[in-house]
Design a protein around this motif. Structure first.
Motif, PDB file in Angstrom:
ATOM      1  N   LYS A  76       0.768 -34.850 -22.602  1.00 57.31           N
ATOM      2  CA  LYS A  76       0.189 -33.692 -23.273  1.00 57.31           C
ATOM      3  C   LYS A  76      -0.988 -33.250 -22.411  1.00 57.31           C
ATOM      4  O   LYS A  76      -1.867 -34.048 -22.104  1.00 57.31           O
ATOM      5  CB  LYS A  76      -0.283 -34.053 -24.679  1.00 57.31           C
ATOM      6  N   MET A  77      -0.978 -31.991 -22.010  1.00 57.35           N
ATOM      7  CA  MET A  77      -2.015 -31.473 -21.130  1.00 57.35           C
ATOM      8  C   MET A  77      -3.371 -31.543 -21.823  1.00 57.35           C
ATOM      9  O   MET A  77      -3.473 -31.326 -23.035  1.00 57.35           O
ATOM     10  CB  MET A  77      -1.696 -30.034 -20.721  1.00 57.35           C
ATOM     11  N   LYS A  78      -4.399 -31.846 -21.053  1.00 55.38           N
ATOM     12  CA  LYS A  78      -5.719 -32.071 -21.642  1.00 55.38           C
ATOM     13  C   LYS A  78      -6.362 -30.800 -22.183  1.00 55.38           C
ATOM     14  O   LYS A  78      -7.103 -30.848 -23.134  1.00 55.38           O
ATOM     15  CB  LYS A  78      -6.638 -32.757 -20.632  1.00 55.38           C
ATOM     16  N   LYS A  79      -6.047 -29.637 -21.588  1.00 56.17           N
ATOM     17  CA  LYS A  79      -6.703 -28.406 -22.018  1.00 56.17           C
ATOM     18  C   LYS A  79      -6.001 -27.741 -23.191  1.00 56.17           C
ATOM     19  O   LYS A  79      -6.584 -27.529 -24.240  1.00 56.17           O
ATOM     20  CB  LYS A  79      -6.795 -27.423 -20.854  1.00 56.17           C
ATOM     21  N   ASP A  80      -4.742 -27.408 -23.027  1.00 55.27           N
ATOM     22  CA  ASP A  80      -4.039 -26.630 -24.042  1.00 55.27           C
ATOM     23  C   ASP A  80      -3.106 -27.454 -24.921  1.00 55.27           C
ATOM     24  O   ASP A  80      -2.423 -26.918 -25.772  1.00 55.27           O
ATOM     25  CB  ASP A  80      -3.267 -25.481 -23.401  1.00 55.27           C
ATOM     26  N   LYS A  81      -3.056 -28.757 -24.696  1.00 54.03           N
ATOM     27  CA  LYS A  81      -2.258 -29.690 -25.508  1.00 54.03           C
ATOM     28  C   LYS A  81      -0.762 -29.407 -25.445  1.00 54.03           C
ATOM     29  O   LYS A  81      -0.015 -29.839 -26.301  1.00 54.03           O
ATOM     30  CB  LYS A  81      -2.714 -29.702 -26.976  1.00 54.03           C
ATOM     31  N   LYS A  82      -0.309 -28.651 -24.439  1.00 54.69           N
ATOM     32  CA  LYS A  82       1.121 -28.419 -24.278  1.00 54.69           C
ATOM     33  C   LYS A  82       1.762 -29.657 -23.670  1.00 54.69           C
ATOM     34  O   LYS A  82       1.128 -30.404 -22.941  1.00 54.69           O
ATOM     35  CB  LYS A  82       1.374 -27.216 -23.365  1.00 54.69           C
ATOM     36  N   ILE A  83       3.031 -29.824 -23.957  1.00 53.72           N
ATOM     37  CA  ILE A  83       3.763 -30.965 -23.397  1.00 53.72           C
ATOM     38  C   ILE A  83       4.278 -30.583 -22.017  1.00 53.72           C
ATOM     39  O   ILE A  83       4.892 -29.532 -21.838  1.00 53.72           O
ATOM     40  CB  ILE A  83       4.921 -31.376 -24.326  1.00 53.72           C
ATOM     41  N   ASN A  84       3.989 -31.431 -21.050  1.00 55.15           N
ATOM     42  CA  ASN A  84       4.443 -31.231 -19.683  1.00 55.15           C
ATOM     43  C   ASN A  84       5.363 -32.394 -19.329  1.00 55.15           C
ATOM     44  O   ASN A  84       4.913 -33.536 -19.233  1.00 55.15           O
ATOM     45  CB  ASN A  84       3.233 -31.183 -18.743  1.00 55.15           C
ATOM     46  N   VAL A  85       6.641 -32.107 -19.168  1.00 57.94           N
ATOM     47  CA  VAL A  85       7.604 -33.158 -18.832  1.00 57.94           C
ATOM     48  C   VAL A  85       7.441 -33.496 -17.357  1.00 57.94           C
ATOM     49  O   VAL A  85       7.558 -32.636 -16.498  1.00 57.94           O
ATOM     50  CB  VAL A  85       9.051 -32.711 -19.127  1.00 57.94           C
ATOM     51  N   LEU A  86       7.128 -34.748 -17.074  1.00 62.16           N
ATOM     52  CA  LEU A  86       6.945 -35.190 -15.695  1.00 62.16           C
ATOM     53  C   LEU A  86       8.279 -35.422 -15.017  1.00 62.16           C
ATOM     54  O   LEU A  86       8.480 -35.059 -13.869  1.00 62.16           O
ATOM     55  CB  LEU A  86       6.110 -36.465 -15.657  1.00 62.16           C
ATOM     56  N   SER A  87       9.188 -36.044 -15.724  1.00 66.55           N
ATOM     57  CA  SER A  87      10.490 -36.340 -15.150  1.00 66.55           C
ATOM     58  C   SER A  87      11.426 -36.740 -16.275  1.00 66.55           C
ATOM     59  O   SER A  87      11.017 -37.402 -17.226  1.00 66.55           O
ATOM     60  CB  SER A  87      10.363 -37.486 -14.155  1.00 66.55           C
ATOM     61  N   ARG A  88      12.701 -36.335 -16.150  1.00 63.92           N
ATOM     62  CA  ARG A  88      13.662 -36.690 -17.186  1.00 63.92           C
ATOM     63  C   ARG A  88      15.078 -36.676 -16.632  1.00 63.92           C
ATOM     64  O   ARG A  88      15.355 -36.066 -15.601  1.00 63.92           O
ATOM     65  CB  ARG A  88      13.549 -35.753 -18.376  1.00 63.92           C
ATOM     66  N   ASP A  89      15.946 -37.332 -17.367  1.00 62.81           N
ATOM     67  CA  ASP A  89      17.368 -37.357 -17.060  1.00 62.81           C
ATOM     68  C   ASP A  89      18.072 -36.768 -18.275  1.00 62.81           C
ATOM     69  O   ASP A  89      17.896 -37.246 -19.391  1.00 62.81           O
ATOM     70  CB  ASP A  89      17.826 -38.798 -16.806  1.00 62.81           C
ATOM     71  N   THR A  90      18.858 -35.705 -18.068  1.00 62.74           N
ATOM     72  CA  THR A  90      19.501 -35.026 -19.191  1.00 62.74           C
ATOM     73  C   THR A  90      20.993 -35.319 -19.291  1.00 62.74           C
ATOM     74  O   THR A  90      21.705 -34.643 -20.018  1.00 62.74           O
ATOM     75  CB  THR A  90      19.291 -33.499 -19.090  1.00 62.74           C
TER      76      THR A  90
END
Length: 167
Positions: A76-90
């Motif tokens: 969760k980004m520190k400023k706007d609290k948005k979720i930032n996916v670092l890495s994933r497998d779909t």
């Protein structure tokens, strides 16, 4: 029960019948609860930290198939609290009982993405490991991470010179 030294067996039989009926109802309730619970999927998200790798494993704990649609890391980004996916497998994977789905990322890749997202060297970040199923159930686990050296970006962009090779 005991009258003039004579045992009243009818009373003892009645007491034993009542106690056996209660025990039978209790056993039935436990059986119904076990059957009900065993039909719901249950998984566990495991984390292993090695020298240079973060490893996630999702394990199916019951005899009910689970389909994993995504597995990975986010913050969760520190400023706007948005979720930032670092890495994933779909890639969708169906897990039967005791099957596992793994996902591995190097700390270097995670540090690089955190650096690009505005985090600085030595900053403490909580990374959330996640696995999402087709029923939209989200299994999560939080892990503390310290952002590594920012020289990572420089070393990735530099061409390394190879010496000692004869043509």
């Amino acid at each position: 029960m005991l009258e003039n030294g004579i045992v009243d067996w009818n009373a003892i039989t009645a007491i034993s019948n009542i106690s056996l009926s209660v025990l039978t109802l209790l056993a039935l309730a436990v059986t119904l609860y076990t059957v009900r619970v065993s039909n719901f999927p249950k998984g566990e998200l495991l984390f292993r930290k090695e020298k240079r790798l973060y490893q996630i494993r999702f394990v199916n704990k019951r005899n009910v198939p689970i389909i994993i649609t995504e597995i990975g890391f986010y913050i969760k980004m520190k400023k706007d609290k948005k979720i930032n996916v670092l890495s994933r497998d779909t890639k969708r994977v169906k897990l039967e009982w005791a099957d596992t789905k793994g996902f591995t990322k190097s700390k270097r890749e995670i540090d690089l993405k955190l650096f690009k997202a505005g985090y600085s060297t030595g900053e403490k970040v909580i990374i959330v490991l996640f696995a999402k199923t087709t029923t939209n159930k989200l299994y999560t686990k939080k892990v503390r991470h310290i952002v590594g050296n920012t020289d990572i970006e420089l070393s990735l962009n530099k061409a390394t010179e190879v010496t000692g090779i004869d043509n």
